[in-house]
Structure formats: C-alpha cells, structure tokens
Design an enzyme around this catalytic site. Structure first.
Site, mmCIF file in Angstrom:
data_model
loop_
_atom_site.group_PDB
_atom_site.id
_atom_site.type_symbol
_atom_site.label_atom_id
_atom_site.label_comp_id
_atom_site.label_asym_id
_atom_site.label_seq_id
_atom_site.Cartn_x
_atom_site.Cartn_y
_atom_site.Cartn_z
ATOM 1 N N ILE A 31 -3.763 1.632 -3.622
ATOM 2 C CA ILE A 31 -3.355 2.185 -4.915
ATOM 3 C C ILE A 31 -1.931 1.759 -5.286
ATOM 4 C CG2 ILE A 31 -2.294 4.367 -4.140
ATOM 5 C CD1 ILE A 31 -4.001 5.810 -6.241
ATOM 6 N N HIS A 100 -6.365 2.729 9.480
ATOM 7 C CA HIS A 100 -6.690 1.730 8.464
ATOM 8 C C HIS A 100 -5.882 0.473 8.719
ATOM 9 C CE1 HIS A 100 -3.427 4.304 7.017
ATOM 10 N NE2 HIS A 100 -2.932 3.216 6.451
#
Ligand code: 5GP
Ligand code: ZN
Length: 114
Positions: A31, A100
């Site tokens: 994002i 991640h």
C-alpha cells in the site's frame, strides 16, 4: 474477522487485490510502495515472524521463492535485478506481524540497505 491484517487479506475479508495466489502463498501490492514494483509475498499460514518458523514450514519457504521467481519475471524486473527482503522484529522495521517477503524492483538498489 481476523485480528491479523494479512490473515484478513489471505481470507478475503479485506481487499488485497491479489496479483498471485497458490495453495500456500498470496501476493499483492504494498500500500506504500518503496519502488516502482513493490509486492508483498505472504504465506497463507499465520507465522508472526521469521523467528517463529518451524521445521514443518520448510517447503513453504520454497513456495515463497518460487512465487518470487515467477513474479519477478511477470512484473518485468528480472533482467535488471530485484530484491527480496524480510524485516524481522520491530528493530528491523517489521510493522505487520505476519511473516511476509517484500519483492522490490524497477529502480537501482543500493547496498547496504538502510
Ligand atoms: P513490514 O514493515 O512489516 O516489513 O512490512 C509491512 C508492509 O505492509 C509495509 O510495507 C506496509 O506499507 C504494508 N501494508 C501495511 N498495511 C497494508 C494494507 O492494508 N494493505 C497493503 N497492501 N499493504 C499494507
Ligand atoms: Zn496473520
């Protein structure tokens, strides 16, 4: 509703605009991108940090890097070089505590990283 943001994206409770998915991992755009291509490759399984990996997760890490290989080619960053980054712990900049892998490319990468 999942308490973990990335579990929410993995389960489809939160929109993640997935660019890749298989049985063990998903990938979506960060994002707040730090490079022209900045994807997050996220195991479906909730593992908080790299330090929480178990022996049974070994094949999962292979799946992550197979996804990175394919995505780097698909996103057009394979030829000029790219980087795969894991931040482990708040001191290293980890802000989401679901393991991640950042896939970064599309610009020159400096070394050492900050
Ligand atoms: P970390 O700082 O934990 O290594 O990486 C977490 C990353 O997740 C950051 O780069 C941040 O921009 C990204 N991120 C945080 N919240 C969201 C979100 O809701 N959606 C997406 N696509 N990325 C997010
Ligand atoms: Zn999670």
């Amino acid at each position: 509703m999942s308490e973990c943001l990335f579990c929410g994206i993995v389960k489809g409770e939160i929109k993640g605009n997935l660019v890749y998915q298989d049985n063990s991992v998903v990938a979506f755009k960060d994002i707040n991108p730090k490079a022209p291509v900045h994807l997050l490759i996220v195991p479906r399984k909730h593992i908080a940090t790299l330090l929480d990996l178990q022996q049974e997760d070994t094949s999962l890490i292979g799946d992550v890097f197979n996804a990175a290989n394919q995505l780097a080619r698909d996103q057009g960053i394979a030829k000029n070089g790219f980087r795969v980054v894991v931040n482990c712990g708040a001191g290293a900049g980890q802000s989401v505590f679901h393991l991640h892998f950042h896939l970064l490319g599309g610009r020159p990468m400096v070394w050492p990283p900050g």
